[in-house]
Design a protein around this motif. Structure first.
Motif, mmCIF file in Angstrom:
data_model
loop_
_atom_site.group_PDB
_atom_site.id
_atom_site.type_symbol
_atom_site.label_atom_id
_atom_site.label_comp_id
_atom_site.label_asym_id
_atom_site.label_seq_id
_atom_site.Cartn_x
_atom_site.Cartn_y
_atom_site.Cartn_z
ATOM 1 N N HIS A 1 -2.352 -2.652 -2.766
ATOM 2 C CA HIS A 1 -1.990 -1.843 -3.877
ATOM 3 C C HIS A 1 -3.134 -1.106 -4.452
ATOM 4 O O HIS A 1 -2.758 0.170 -4.674
ATOM 5 C CB HIS A 1 -1.399 -2.717 -5.133
ATOM 6 C CG HIS A 1 -1.012 -1.981 -6.313
ATOM 7 N ND1 HIS A 1 -1.683 -1.426 -7.229
ATOM 8 C CD2 HIS A 1 0.455 -1.636 -6.487
ATOM 9 C CE1 HIS A 1 -1.027 -0.819 -7.910
ATOM 10 N NE2 HIS A 1 0.309 -1.103 -7.626
ATOM 11 N N LEU A 2 -4.284 -1.584 -4.454
ATOM 12 C CA LEU A 2 -5.570 -0.652 -4.654
ATOM 13 C C LEU A 2 -5.888 0.268 -3.793
ATOM 14 O O LEU A 2 -6.079 1.299 -4.381
ATOM 15 C CB LEU A 2 -6.684 -1.882 -4.681
ATOM 16 C CG LEU A 2 -7.855 -1.293 -5.378
ATOM 17 C CD1 LEU A 2 -7.940 -0.480 -6.578
ATOM 18 C CD2 LEU A 2 -9.089 -2.211 -5.503
ATOM 19 N N ALA A 3 -5.507 -0.111 -2.635
ATOM 20 C CA ALA A 3 -5.855 1.254 -1.641
ATOM 21 C C ALA A 3 -4.942 2.332 -1.861
ATOM 22 O O ALA A 3 -5.522 3.416 -1.946
ATOM 23 C CB ALA A 3 -5.784 0.493 -0.204
ATOM 24 N N GLY A 4 -3.624 1.838 -2.080
ATOM 25 C CA GLY A 4 -2.799 2.921 -2.235
ATOM 26 C C GLY A 4 -2.834 3.786 -3.524
ATOM 27 O O GLY A 4 -2.652 4.755 -3.612
ATOM 28 N N ASP A 5 -3.290 2.976 -4.640
ATOM 29 C CA ASP A 5 -3.240 3.689 -5.770
ATOM 30 C C ASP A 5 -4.461 4.452 -5.908
ATOM 31 O O ASP A 5 -4.707 5.219 -6.988
ATOM 32 C CB ASP A 5 -3.578 2.463 -6.782
ATOM 33 C CG ASP A 5 -3.272 2.715 -8.431
ATOM 34 O OD1 ASP A 5 -2.107 3.746 -8.566
ATOM 35 O OD2 ASP A 5 -3.765 2.539 -9.296
ATOM 36 N N SER A 6 -5.719 4.323 -4.972
ATOM 37 C CA SER A 6 -6.788 4.860 -5.169
ATOM 38 C C SER A 6 -6.749 6.301 -4.365
ATOM 39 O O SER A 6 -8.031 6.928 -4.418
ATOM 40 C CB SER A 6 -8.038 3.924 -4.463
ATOM 41 O OG SER A 6 -8.036 2.972 -5.228
ATOM 42 N N ILE A 7 -5.969 6.452 -3.843
ATOM 43 C CA ILE A 7 -6.067 7.658 -2.861
ATOM 44 C C ILE A 7 -5.941 9.139 -3.861
ATOM 45 O O ILE A 7 -4.765 8.800 -4.869
ATOM 46 C CB ILE A 7 -4.755 7.789 -1.704
ATOM 47 C CG1 ILE A 7 -5.271 6.600 -0.537
ATOM 48 C CG2 ILE A 7 -4.894 9.164 -0.989
ATOM 49 C CD1 ILE A 7 -4.009 6.498 0.212
ATOM 50 N N ALA B 1 0.746 -1.055 0.043
ATOM 51 C CA ALA B 1 0.050 0.101 -0.085
ATOM 52 C C ALA B 1 0.925 1.401 0.031
ATOM 53 O O ALA B 1 0.600 2.408 -0.666
ATOM 54 C CB ALA B 1 -0.754 0.095 1.342
ATOM 55 N N ALA B 2 1.861 1.236 0.740
ATOM 56 C CA ALA B 2 2.852 2.504 1.050
ATOM 57 C C ALA B 2 3.497 2.465 -0.465
ATOM 58 O O ALA B 2 3.737 3.679 -0.872
ATOM 59 C CB ALA B 2 4.141 2.202 1.919
ATOM 60 N N ILE B 3 3.993 1.669 -1.158
ATOM 61 C CA ILE B 3 4.840 1.445 -2.475
ATOM 62 C C ILE B 3 3.693 2.396 -3.482
ATOM 63 O O ILE B 3 4.018 3.228 -4.099
ATOM 64 C CB ILE B 3 5.370 0.115 -2.732
ATOM 65 C CG1 ILE B 3 6.267 -0.143 -1.867
ATOM 66 C CG2 ILE B 3 5.652 0.205 -4.139
ATOM 67 C CD1 ILE B 3 6.738 -1.607 -2.107
ATOM 68 N N ALA B 4 2.557 1.774 -3.476
ATOM 69 C CA ALA B 4 1.498 2.134 -4.454
ATOM 70 C C ALA B 4 1.244 3.755 -4.164
ATOM 71 O O ALA B 4 1.180 4.467 -5.175
ATOM 72 C CB ALA B 4 0.164 1.283 -4.127
ATOM 73 N N ALA B 5 1.197 4.089 -3.021
ATOM 74 C CA ALA B 5 0.646 5.431 -2.744
ATOM 75 C C ALA B 5 1.745 6.329 -2.999
ATOM 76 O O ALA B 5 1.597 7.181 -3.606
ATOM 77 C CB ALA B 5 0.290 5.643 -1.230
ATOM 78 N N ALA B 6 3.161 5.852 -2.621
ATOM 79 C CA ALA B 6 4.275 6.787 -3.051
ATOM 80 C C ALA B 6 4.575 6.889 -4.478
ATOM 81 O O ALA B 6 4.892 7.971 -5.052
ATOM 82 C CB ALA B 6 5.511 5.996 -2.255
ATOM 83 N N LYS B 7 4.340 5.780 -5.238
ATOM 84 C CA LYS B 7 4.417 5.839 -6.675
ATOM 85 C C LYS B 7 3.393 6.840 -7.397
ATOM 86 O O LYS B 7 3.624 7.219 -8.122
ATOM 87 C CB LYS B 7 4.251 4.487 -7.215
ATOM 88 C CG LYS B 7 5.355 3.408 -7.416
ATOM 89 C CD LYS B 7 4.947 2.316 -8.094
ATOM 90 C CE LYS B 7 6.178 1.428 -8.104
ATOM 91 N NZ LYS B 7 5.860 0.150 -8.829
#
Length: 419
Positions: free
Chosen positions: A412-418, A18-24
């Protein structure tokens, strides 16, 4: 898109992803982990080898989800098993595929998977805080909505952010930090949490002869779990006898269906486990095999005529359960006795009295109700800007890498959806 400040609570598989996806996506991400290191439970998965995912086709992935598989459509399709493997390999951890499409690091060391994820976290400048335990999720009312605005840690320090992803795991492996904090956070913010039960866990058996077989491992056997007239599970594989009952991959899979169905059991119906010791043979083929073996050993005592049928440890138990005298000459065994013995071999009965505790469970069945979560984003339907991912949700699957795929995909979906 404006840059948001995002807090991820929990540094396990779902939390790191989640952290990787949000940071990306360009957000400022702070990852809070109460342990002294990230990925503590990941470190011990797959007996320390880390079964990263399962490489099967998407329909097989869904077939192996035990609870709420439809909820996972968006998560699985937006970040599938191939993408998981690509991310981990590109971060410097080569992977290999073994029997049953199970994916492992080439090195057989789970620490290499964790190191790869940590490289990604550092690459995208995620701010990691270890030894940091969250005590409370902070919310406020805004425009008739309840919104997340921060967290309070056990040292009373408050951190504010625009969004938060809770990835605190289940109840299994409490020593790795999975102590159910996420369920408390969910309930305190108005979410429903379903009953939690140990899953992928050994089963306890009432029959005393099981103890005599302690340590005996059986390969290529079949089991059927039944309650009354209903079959709860059928499977083929490997199992192990223990001092309390049965374990091994086949039993762990069966346990998830035991946990799922036990609350629906009617009256005093016993849960039975029937073990087929010779699944490759039909009852007719097995009877011919017994006739052949008995013919070759016709002058021997029954107890000395079973070496080709069973492992040595199992022979005394099978003799006792057959009701045939161990001293009886093989040529004196009646047709009825032989037929009954064949039936015992095809359906050795055991009575399941329960599962072992969360301390021995690989995963938790039950959790935050998916009805309270938007499956397209993992955002709470009740609290804006609050997301949940991984085992804290009421999602679970069979052994073979499927549970980690749930963690990677939902995280990944959570991080990518913010936004």
């Amino acid at each position: 898109m404006r840059m948001s400040n995002v807090i991820v609570v929990g540094g396990g598989a779902a939390g790191m992803m989640a952290a990787i996806a949000a940071a990306k996506c360009g957000h400022n991400v702070t990852l809070l982990e109460k342990n002294e290191k990230l990925g503590k439970k990941l470190f011990i998965t797959g007996k320390g080898r880390c079964n990263v995912t399962n490489g099967a086709d998407m329909d097989v992935l869904f077939q192996n989800v035990c609870t709420n598989e439809k909820f996972l459509y968006s998560a699985f399709y937006s970040f599938d098993n191939t993408q998981v493997c690509d991310l981990i390999e590109q971060a410097g951890c080569p992977l290999k595929t073994e029997r049953g499409d199970r994916v492992f690091p080439v090195s057989d060391h789970s620490s290499d998977v964790i190191a790869a994820l940590q490289r990604e976290l550092h690459k995208y400048h995620v701010d990691i805080h270890l030894h940091t335990e969250v005590k409370k999720i902070l919310t406020k009312e805004s425009d008739d909505n309840i919104c997340f605005y921060g967290v309070e840690c056990t040292d009373h320090k408050k951190l504010t952010a625009d969004a938060c992803i809770i990835c605190t795991g289940g109840c299994s492996y409490a020593a790795a930090g999975s102590t159910g904090d996420g369920y408390r956070f969910a309930e305190e913010t108005g979410h429903k949490v379903t009953e939690r039960r140990p899953a992928l866990v050994p089963l306890e058996i009432s029959e005393s002869w099981c103890k005599a077989l302690m340590g005996l491992s059986l390969k290529n056997v079949e089991i059927r779990m039944q309650c009354g007239k209903k079959t709860w599970y059928e499977g083929f594989g490997e199992m192990l006898f223990t001092h309390f009952g049965v374990s091994g991959p086949l039993i762990l899979s069966a346990s998830s269906f035991y946990s799922k169905n036990i609350s629906k059991r009617k009256g005093d119906d016993e849960v039975k486990l029937f073990l087929d010791l010779k699944p490759a043979l039909t009852p007719e083929q097995l009877d011919k095999r017994l006739l052949r073996d008995f013919e070759e050993a016709k002058n021997k005592q029954f107890k000395n005529a079973l070496d080709h049928l069973f492992p040595a440890k199992l022979i005394p138990v099978m003799i006792e359960l057959s009701g045939i005298s161990p001293e009886k000459k093989v040529n004196e065994i009646s047709r009825e006795e032989r037929k009954a013995f064949g039936m015992l071999i095809k359906a050795l009965p055991m009575t399941v009295t329960g599962t072992r505790s969360f301390a021995e469970a690989i995963i938790t069945q039950g959790g935050i109700s998916v009805k309270d979560i938007n499956p397209s984003t993992m955002e709470s339907r009740l609290v804006k800007h609050l997301y949940f991912a991984g085992e804290v949700l009421d999602l679970d699957a069979m052994t073979g890498g499927f549970n980690l795929q749930i963690a990677w995909s939902t995280g990944h979906l959570a991080g990518d959806s913010i936004q």
